[in-house]
Design an enzyme around this catalytic site. Sequence first.
Site, PDB file in Angstrom:
ATOM      1  N   LYS A   1       2.114  -4.063   6.483  1.00 54.51           N
ATOM      2  CA  LYS A   1       2.515  -3.933   5.070  1.00 54.51           C
ATOM      3  C   LYS A   1       4.036  -3.781   4.970  1.00 54.51           C
ATOM      4  O   LYS A   1       4.676  -4.378   4.115  1.00 54.51           O
ATOM      5  CB  LYS A   1       1.818  -2.732   4.418  1.00 54.51           C
ATOM      6  CG  LYS A   1       0.303  -2.870   4.296  1.00 54.51           C
ATOM      7  CD  LYS A   1      -0.090  -3.989   3.355  1.00 54.51           C
ATOM      8  CE  LYS A   1      -1.590  -4.173   3.246  1.00 54.51           C
ATOM      9  NZ  LYS A   1      -1.976  -5.448   2.641  1.00 54.51           N
TER      10      LYS A   1
ATOM     11  N   SER B   1       0.832  -1.207   0.000  1.00 53.91           N
ATOM     12  CA  SER B   1       0.000   0.000   0.000  1.00 53.91           C
ATOM     13  C   SER B   1       0.865   1.254   0.000  1.00 53.91           C
ATOM     14  O   SER B   1       1.972   1.259   0.565  1.00 53.91           O
ATOM     15  CB  SER B   1      -0.856  -0.013   1.271  1.00 53.91           C
ATOM     16  OG  SER B   1      -1.447   1.247   1.486  1.00 53.91           O
TER      17      SER B   1
ATOM     18  N   TYR C   1      -1.881  -1.788  10.986  1.00 56.37           N
ATOM     19  CA  TYR C   1      -2.178  -2.207   9.610  1.00 56.37           C
ATOM     20  C   TYR C   1      -1.027  -1.807   8.681  1.00 56.37           C
ATOM     21  O   TYR C   1      -0.498  -2.628   7.923  1.00 56.37           O
ATOM     22  CB  TYR C   1      -3.497  -1.558   9.135  1.00 56.37           C
ATOM     23  CG  TYR C   1      -3.619  -1.505   7.631  1.00 56.37           C
ATOM     24  CD1 TYR C   1      -4.022  -2.618   6.912  1.00 56.37           C
ATOM     25  CD2 TYR C   1      -3.293  -0.341   6.920  1.00 56.37           C
ATOM     26  CE1 TYR C   1      -4.100  -2.582   5.529  1.00 56.37           C
ATOM     27  CE2 TYR C   1      -3.367  -0.288   5.545  1.00 56.37           C
ATOM     28  CZ  TYR C   1      -3.778  -1.408   4.856  1.00 56.37           C
ATOM     29  OH  TYR C   1      -3.840  -1.372   3.488  1.00 56.37           O
TER      30      TYR C   1
HETATM   31  C1  UD1 Z   1      -6.806   4.420   3.694  1.00 53.93           C
HETATM   32  C2  UD1 Z   1      -5.764   4.070   4.703  1.00 53.93           C
HETATM   33  C3  UD1 Z   1      -4.635   3.381   3.994  1.00 53.93           C
HETATM   34  C4  UD1 Z   1      -5.159   2.138   3.297  1.00 53.93           C
HETATM   35  C5  UD1 Z   1      -6.302   2.504   2.360  1.00 53.93           C
HETATM   36  C6  UD1 Z   1      -6.963   1.222   1.891  1.00 53.93           C
HETATM   37  C7  UD1 Z   1      -5.917   5.732   6.510  1.00 53.93           C
HETATM   38  C8  UD1 Z   1      -5.240   6.864   7.180  1.00 53.93           C
HETATM   39  N1  UD1 Z   1      -5.316   5.263   5.419  1.00 53.93           N
HETATM   40  O1  UD1 Z   1      -6.230   5.332   2.761  1.00 53.93           O
HETATM   41  O2  UD1 Z   1      -3.654   3.006   4.928  1.00 53.93           O
HETATM   42  O3  UD1 Z   1      -4.132   1.513   2.564  1.00 53.93           O
HETATM   43  O4  UD1 Z   1      -7.284   3.264   3.043  1.00 53.93           O
HETATM   44  O5  UD1 Z   1      -8.020   1.508   1.048  1.00 53.93           O
HETATM   45  O6  UD1 Z   1      -6.945   5.281   6.929  1.00 53.93           O
HETATM   46  N2  UD1 Z   1     -12.355  10.925   3.579  1.00 53.93           N
HETATM   47  C9  UD1 Z   1     -13.334  11.802   3.945  1.00 53.93           C
HETATM   48  N3  UD1 Z   1     -14.504  11.304   4.442  1.00 53.93           N
HETATM   49  C10 UD1 Z   1     -14.730   9.961   4.576  1.00 53.93           C
HETATM   50  C11 UD1 Z   1     -13.711   9.060   4.197  1.00 53.93           C
HETATM   51  C12 UD1 Z   1     -12.538   9.574   3.713  1.00 53.93           C
HETATM   52  O7  UD1 Z   1     -13.171  13.019   3.844  1.00 53.93           O
HETATM   53  O8  UD1 Z   1     -15.807   9.568   5.043  1.00 53.93           O
HETATM   54  C13 UD1 Z   1     -11.102  11.447   3.013  1.00 53.93           C
HETATM   55  C14 UD1 Z   1      -9.882  11.107   3.824  1.00 53.93           C
HETATM   56  O9  UD1 Z   1      -9.619  12.096   4.777  1.00 53.93           O
HETATM   57  C15 UD1 Z   1      -8.794  11.034   2.747  1.00 53.93           C
HETATM   58  C16 UD1 Z   1      -9.558  10.602   1.477  1.00 53.93           C
HETATM   59  O10 UD1 Z   1     -10.924  10.861   1.748  1.00 53.93           O
HETATM   60  O11 UD1 Z   1      -8.273  12.313   2.527  1.00 53.93           O
HETATM   61  C17 UD1 Z   1      -9.378   9.136   1.168  1.00 53.93           C
HETATM   62  O12 UD1 Z   1      -9.688   8.381   2.332  1.00 53.93           O
HETATM   63  P1  UD1 Z   1      -9.751   6.790   2.325  1.00 53.93           P
HETATM   64  O13 UD1 Z   1     -10.637   6.316   1.234  1.00 53.93           O
HETATM   65  O14 UD1 Z   1     -10.078   6.342   3.711  1.00 53.93           O
HETATM   66  O15 UD1 Z   1      -8.279   6.355   1.920  1.00 53.93           O
HETATM   67  P2  UD1 Z   1      -6.869   6.743   2.593  1.00 53.93           P
HETATM   68  O16 UD1 Z   1      -7.046   7.377   3.904  1.00 53.93           O
HETATM   69  O17 UD1 Z   1      -6.083   7.493   1.582  1.00 53.93           O
END
Ligand code: UD1
Length: 343
Positions: free
Chosen positions: A158, A129, A154
């Site tokens: 990795k 990841s 997690y």
């Molecule tokens: C997350 C994990 C990462 C993992 C990946 C797997 C964290 C910090 N990171 O990545 O380790 O490999 O998922 O898929 O959890 N967001 C919102 N509202 C929401 C959900 C997300 O604003 O309800 C934003 C988050 O702040 C982020 C972006 O959307 O900026 C993407 O979030 P997400 O889909 O959870 O992925 P990552 O955090 O990048």
Amino acid sequence: MSTKKDTVLVSGGAGYIGTHTTVALAEAGYDVVVIDNFSNSEPSAIEGVEKILGRKICFKQVDTCDKEALRGVFERHDFSTVIHFAAYKAVGESVSEPLKYYQNNLVSYMNVLELMKEYKRPNVLFSSSATVYGNADVLPVTEKTPRQDATSPYGNTKQIAEDILRDCCHAYEGFHGIALRYFNPIGAHPSSLIGELPRGVPNNLVPFITQTAAGIRERLSIFGNDYDTPDGTCLRDYIDVVDLAKAHVAAVDRMTEGKMEAGYEIFNVGTGTPLSVLELVNRFMAANGVNVPYVITDRRDGDVPAVWADTTTANNVLGWKAERDIDDTLRSAWAWEKHVRSL
Ligand code: UD1
């Protein structure tokens, strides 16, 4: 003349990326043996794969933590390559239940590697990841960008798994490994027969968006708009899951056709183009003609402001490139959500 391709064992093959990869491998001419314990997936996922392919696949319900059950799979099937997806992936849960994550993600992985060594199966592809890059100083990140201390168990699994693979490839003759570092996989197969099936409240952005559009969630929370980014929301590299699946096929081709330049290789699997959370939400609404109510809330602990891939190595060495248009990807995510709701 087409030559017969190897057999590939796919662990965790009923999951989101596992199902799409199984389809892509089978379409590319590989024989596939799929195992899963359904701890975070459903038998319907295998049915979806079979509907797309128009035939039954070789599936066994096996827990990769159960070494003797896994041994049975090695005894019965003559695969050269293992794609190891089977792992837990909820970042928040890994912080509150670290032992559950270390036990499941590392024991299953060790079982796979030990049996590969014992049964002389040479090739392993590991699902890593972009989380290993943490909050990188220079963007986009290349495969040579230094990893940073993991911020969750997690993420640590990795990093540890990458290191174990590197060491095995160094120590055992004939052993080859590729780690694919996924950025943010989204979307679903164009048939809408397979896709992401989160249990409970989704942690990831796109499933939360589609469930909000479907009225299951009242509104999306956008976690922070005060980051040092163009619109203040975080930047990510959203990679279509079908493109991601094809990266696995390219990596398996590379291993089985003897094209690797080293025993252990790493590739970033992303598009190379960052999108902000706000941009993604707006594009989803425009592409699908649906509304996604949202509010801006506090930052989420552990989120990095921005990360996206330098894909030069994946493009030039692996010979793979992301192709699907982001609006098509977002339409596929919505089509899948509607399909799930109609079941
Ligand atoms: C997350 C994990 C990462 C993992 C990946 C797997 C964290 C910090 N990171 O990545 O380790 O490999 O998922 O898929 O959890 N967001 C919102 N509202 C929401 C959900 C997300 O604003 O309800 C934003 C988050 O702040 C982020 C972006 O959307 O900026 C993407 O979030 P997400 O889909 O959870 O992925 P990552 O955090 O990048």
